[in-house]
Design a protein around this motif. Structure first.
Motif, short mmCIF file in Angstrom:
data_model
loop_
_atom_site.label_atom_id
_atom_site.label_comp_id
_atom_site.label_asym_id
_atom_site.label_seq_id
_atom_site.Cartn_x
_atom_site.Cartn_y
_atom_site.Cartn_z
N MET A 1 0.00 7.05 -6.32
CA MET A 1 -1.43 7.48 -6.53
C MET A 1 -1.51 8.98 -5.93
O MET A 1 -2.48 9.59 -5.91
N LEU A 2 -0.42 9.38 -5.33
CA LEU A 2 -0.36 10.62 -4.38
C LEU A 2 -0.78 11.96 -5.26
O LEU A 2 -1.34 12.72 -4.76
N PRO A 3 -0.33 12.08 -6.53
CA PRO A 3 -0.87 13.29 -7.38
C PRO A 3 -2.34 13.44 -7.31
O PRO A 3 -2.84 14.54 -7.49
N PHE A 4 -3.09 12.45 -7.15
CA PHE A 4 -4.54 12.27 -7.31
C PHE A 4 -5.31 12.68 -6.07
O PHE A 4 -6.79 12.93 -6.12
N VAL A 5 -4.57 12.87 -4.80
CA VAL A 5 -5.34 13.40 -3.53
C VAL A 5 -5.49 14.66 -3.56
O VAL A 5 -6.31 15.09 -2.66
N LEU B 1 -4.98 6.33 2.63
CA LEU B 1 -5.30 5.94 4.08
C LEU B 1 -4.92 4.20 4.55
O LEU B 1 -4.82 4.02 5.60
N MET B 2 -4.97 3.29 3.46
CA MET B 2 -4.72 2.15 3.77
C MET B 2 -3.50 2.03 4.21
O MET B 2 -2.98 1.16 5.02
N ALA B 3 -2.55 2.75 3.42
CA ALA B 3 -0.90 2.75 3.75
C ALA B 3 -0.75 3.27 4.95
O ALA B 3 0.14 2.71 5.67
N LEU B 4 -1.61 4.36 5.44
CA LEU B 4 -1.37 4.70 7.03
C LEU B 4 -1.92 3.92 7.81
O LEU B 4 -0.96 3.74 8.65
N PHE C 1 0.68 -1.25 -0.07
CA PHE C 1 -0.07 -0.06 -0.01
C PHE C 1 0.90 1.29 -0.04
O PHE C 1 0.50 2.28 -0.73
N VAL C 2 1.92 1.24 0.55
CA VAL C 2 2.94 2.61 0.70
C VAL C 2 3.27 2.56 -1.02
O VAL C 2 3.49 3.67 -1.08
N ILE C 3 3.77 1.40 -1.54
CA ILE C 3 4.10 1.55 -2.79
C ILE C 3 3.32 2.12 -3.80
O ILE C 3 3.12 3.04 -4.63
N ALA C 4 1.96 1.86 -3.60
CA ALA C 4 0.70 2.08 -4.35
C ALA C 4 0.42 3.79 -3.92
O ALA C 4 0.26 4.50 -4.82
N ALA C 5 0.52 4.11 -2.64
CA ALA C 5 0.34 5.48 -2.43
C ALA C 5 1.15 6.15 -2.91
O ALA C 5 0.88 7.35 -3.22
N VAL C 6 2.50 5.97 -3.15
CA VAL C 6 3.43 6.99 -3.84
C VAL C 6 3.00 7.08 -5.40
O VAL C 6 2.94 8.17 -5.62
N GLY D 1 1.92 -3.63 -5.35
CA GLY D 1 1.60 -2.38 -5.05
C GLY D 1 1.15 -1.36 -6.37
O GLY D 1 0.05 -0.89 -6.33
N LEU D 2 2.02 -1.36 -7.18
CA LEU D 2 1.67 -0.61 -8.64
C LEU D 2 0.43 -1.38 -9.53
O LEU D 2 -0.35 -0.49 -9.77
N VAL D 3 0.46 -2.63 -9.79
CA VAL D 3 -0.33 -3.08 -10.63
C VAL D 3 -1.57 -3.62 -9.92
O VAL D 3 -2.56 -3.09 -10.18
N ALA D 4 -1.31 -4.57 -9.07
CA ALA D 4 -2.65 -5.08 -8.31
C ALA D 4 -3.29 -4.45 -7.44
O ALA D 4 -4.29 -4.65 -7.10
N THR D 5 -2.70 -3.37 -6.88
CA THR D 5 -3.27 -2.29 -5.81
C THR D 5 -3.78 -1.26 -6.56
O THR D 5 -5.01 -0.77 -6.74
#
Length: 288
Positions: free
Chosen positions: A46-50, A174-177, A39-44, A213-217
């Motif tokens: 997706m960060l521009p969209f929040v 939020l999942m990463a947090l 989730f941390v990998i995915a969060a990085v 993180g990148l693909v599956a999440t």
């Protein structure tokens, strides 16, 4: 078959690749550690969209993120105690849970969809069921199924209110947090040894974790948030039942795992269930 259904089929296909990867990573990482890192990998990503997300998007993202995190962590924890095949079967029970839990949220029980869900679960049972139950593993995986059933219902209800990228991004952040705090808390309570050894334990699985993180999440949660605007929760749940079918197919094609006749019949039953879910019930004839 509409475009949204095709997107959910793609999501499910990608998910089908994650079972053996999770099983491998769980040999040295706990379920919550795997979840936090992916989730941390995915969060990085997706960060521009929040940054432009509305308060309502953050609220719904928090609810969906909590349900999804519970599901992911419970599944990964269960895989520490039971086989990936057994996990696939128990997880698939969310397909049957969705239409019945949906009644509590004002949904209607469709005989067609209940029938499709029953056929799907029966097919996955033929493919995956085996002995060697474990109370902790089975209980955790059933919790995973329940949490994901609730997630599927809530996503179909709320996805249309938000931009798909922003809704997926708020969930993931939020999942990463939540997962990171969970890892830190459990590590501190255990004396810090687990945290100290985490870098060494994750290095053999770094490629797997990046893919998760990148693909599956990140990628698949965004496609889900877009597609479930136009797909009911019970139909989406039946489509998601294809996950263990794809998992078995990839295992056969890429890892030379055996695919029995029984497994083939079970997989065919799940495909039939998805076709049934696409059928439209006959319209009642107007009274003359």
């Amino acid at each position: 078959m509409n475009f949204s259904v095709l997107l959910l089929l793609l999501v499910t296909l990608v998910w089908g690749t994650t079972f053996p990867l999770l099983k491998s990573a769980s040999s040295s990482l706990s379920g919550v550690e795997i979840s936090a890192i992916r989730f941390v990998i995915a969060a990085v990503c997706m960060l521009p969209f929040v940054f432009k997300a509305r308060r309502e998007t953050w609220r719904d993202g928090a609810l969906l993120g909590a349900l999804a995190l519970t599901s992911y962590v419970a599944q990964a924890y269960g895989l520490e105690h039971i086989s990936s095949n057994r996990s696939a079967f128990l997880t698939s029970l969310n397909v049957l849970m969705v239409p019945f839990i949906g009644l509590l949220f004002g949904g209607r029980l469709s005989i067609l969809m209940v029938g499709a869900a029953t056929v799907a679960c029966s097919g996955i049972g033929l493919m995956s069921w085996e002995g060697g139950g474990n109370l902790l593993g089975d209980s955790a995986t059933l919790l995973c199924a329940l949490a994901y059933a609730l997630y599927t219902i809530m996503l179909s209800q709320r996805a249309g209110r938000h931009d798909a990228r922003q809704l997926a991004a708020t969930q993931i952040i939020l999942m990463a947090l939540f997962a990171s705090l969970w890892v830190l808390g459990s590590g501190a309570s255990g004396g810090g040894a687990a945290l100290a050894s985490l870098p060494e334990r994750l290095m053999p699985h770094i490629g797997t974790l990046v893919y998760l993180g990148l693909v599956a999440t990140a990628g698949m949660l965004m496609l889900q948030a877009y597609a479930q605007r136009n797909v009911s929760a019970d139909k989406a749940a039946v489509i998601y039942a294809l996950e263990p079918v794809f998992a078995a197919l990839f295992g056969w094609l890429l890892l030379s795992e055996s695919l029995t006749v029984q497994a083939g019949i079970g997989g065919a039953m799940v495909v039939v269930a998805v076709i049934i879910s696409e059928l439209k019930p006959a319209e009642p004839k107007p009274a003359s």
